[in-house]
Design a protein around this motif. Sequence first.
Motif, PDB file in Angstrom:
ATOM      1  N   GLU A  57     -14.782  53.751 -19.557  1.00 54.71           N
ATOM      2  CA  GLU A  57     -16.210  53.992 -19.771  1.00 54.71           C
ATOM      3  C   GLU A  57     -16.929  52.813 -20.404  1.00 54.71           C
ATOM      4  O   GLU A  57     -18.069  52.520 -20.045  1.00 54.71           O
ATOM      5  N   ALA A  58     -16.297  52.140 -21.346  1.00 58.56           N
ATOM      6  CA  ALA A  58     -16.955  51.026 -22.027  1.00 58.56           C
ATOM      7  C   ALA A  58     -17.334  49.923 -21.048  1.00 58.56           C
ATOM      8  O   ALA A  58     -18.430  49.365 -21.128  1.00 58.56           O
ATOM      9  N   ASP A  64     -21.656  47.175 -18.128  1.00 58.35           N
ATOM     10  CA  ASP A  64     -22.268  46.769 -16.850  1.00 58.35           C
ATOM     11  C   ASP A  64     -23.654  47.389 -16.689  1.00 58.35           C
ATOM     12  O   ASP A  64     -24.591  46.713 -16.252  1.00 58.35           O
ATOM     13  N   GLU A  65     -23.783  48.654 -17.041  1.00 57.80           N
ATOM     14  CA  GLU A  65     -25.090  49.319 -16.939  1.00 57.80           C
ATOM     15  C   GLU A  65     -26.107  48.678 -17.871  1.00 57.80           C
ATOM     16  O   GLU A  65     -27.263  48.485 -17.489  1.00 57.80           O
ATOM     17  N   LYS A 107     -35.526  50.354 -22.603  1.00 56.13           N
ATOM     18  CA  LYS A 107     -35.338  51.748 -23.058  1.00 56.13           C
ATOM     19  C   LYS A 107     -34.057  52.329 -22.459  1.00 56.13           C
ATOM     20  O   LYS A 107     -33.299  53.019 -23.133  1.00 56.13           O
ATOM     21  N   GLU A 108     -33.808  52.025 -21.190  1.00 55.86           N
ATOM     22  CA  GLU A 108     -32.590  52.506 -20.541  1.00 55.86           C
ATOM     23  C   GLU A 108     -31.356  51.838 -21.142  1.00 55.86           C
ATOM     24  O   GLU A 108     -30.331  52.476 -21.364  1.00 55.86           O
ATOM     25  N   ALA A 109     -31.475  50.534 -21.451  1.00 55.18           N
ATOM     26  CA  ALA A 109     -30.379  49.818 -22.099  1.00 55.18           C
ATOM     27  C   ALA A 109     -30.097  50.423 -23.474  1.00 55.18           C
ATOM     28  O   ALA A 109     -28.945  50.552 -23.893  1.00 55.18           O
ATOM     29  N   SER A 110     -31.153  50.835 -24.157  1.00 56.13           N
ATOM     30  CA  SER A 110     -30.996  51.475 -25.458  1.00 56.13           C
ATOM     31  C   SER A 110     -30.234  52.795 -25.334  1.00 56.13           C
ATOM     32  O   SER A 110     -29.332  53.080 -26.128  1.00 56.13           O
ATOM     33  N   ALA A 111     -30.564  53.579 -24.329  1.00 52.15           N
ATOM     34  CA  ALA A 111     -29.901  54.871 -24.129  1.00 52.15           C
ATOM     35  C   ALA A 111     -28.407  54.689 -23.829  1.00 52.15           C
ATOM     36  O   ALA A 111     -27.561  55.418 -24.370  1.00 52.15           O
ATOM     37  N   ILE A 112     -28.076  53.701 -23.014  1.00 52.98           N
ATOM     38  CA  ILE A 112     -26.668  53.447 -22.695  1.00 52.98           C
ATOM     39  C   ILE A 112     -25.959  52.887 -23.923  1.00 52.98           C
ATOM     40  O   ILE A 112     -24.792  53.217 -24.184  1.00 52.98           O
TER      41      ILE A 112
END
Length: 121
Positions: free
Chosen positions: A36-37, A42-43, A54-59
Motif C-alpha cells: 500500500e505504501a 505513486d498516487e 487537496k487530493e495529495a493531502s488526503a492520500i
Amino acid sequence: MNLNDNSKRFDLTSALKRFSGDLELLEEAIAIFAEEAVKHLDEIKIHLEQGKLKEASAISHTLKGECGAVGAVQAYSLSRSMEKVAAEENTNETLKLLPQLEKEISLALELLPKESKQLNL
C-alpha cells in the motif's frame, strides 16, 4: 543498517502492542504496508504533478495511518507534515517533503520485515 541504529525512525515495540502482541498479525500488516505504501506514494506524486494538492493531502493522511500502525515513526511524521502543507496548498513545501518521505518509506520497506522477525527471538 538496522532498527537499533534507527530508534527515532521506527518503533516496532509499540507497533506490536497495537496488534495485541500478535507478531504474526504485525508481520501481515507490514506486508500489506509494503504494497500500500508504494501505491500511495505513486498516487501522491501523480496528484502533485497534476497540481491536486487537496487530493495529495488526503492520500498523505492514509499513508500516515499506515506508517503509524507499523511503527514507521519518521515516515509517519513526514506523512503528517505533507498532509498539512498539501491541505494548505503550499506547493513548494509539499514538493520539498516528497523526497524525504520517499526515503523514509524506502527504509521502512527494507528494514521493517527483517526486524519484525527479530522481535520473536
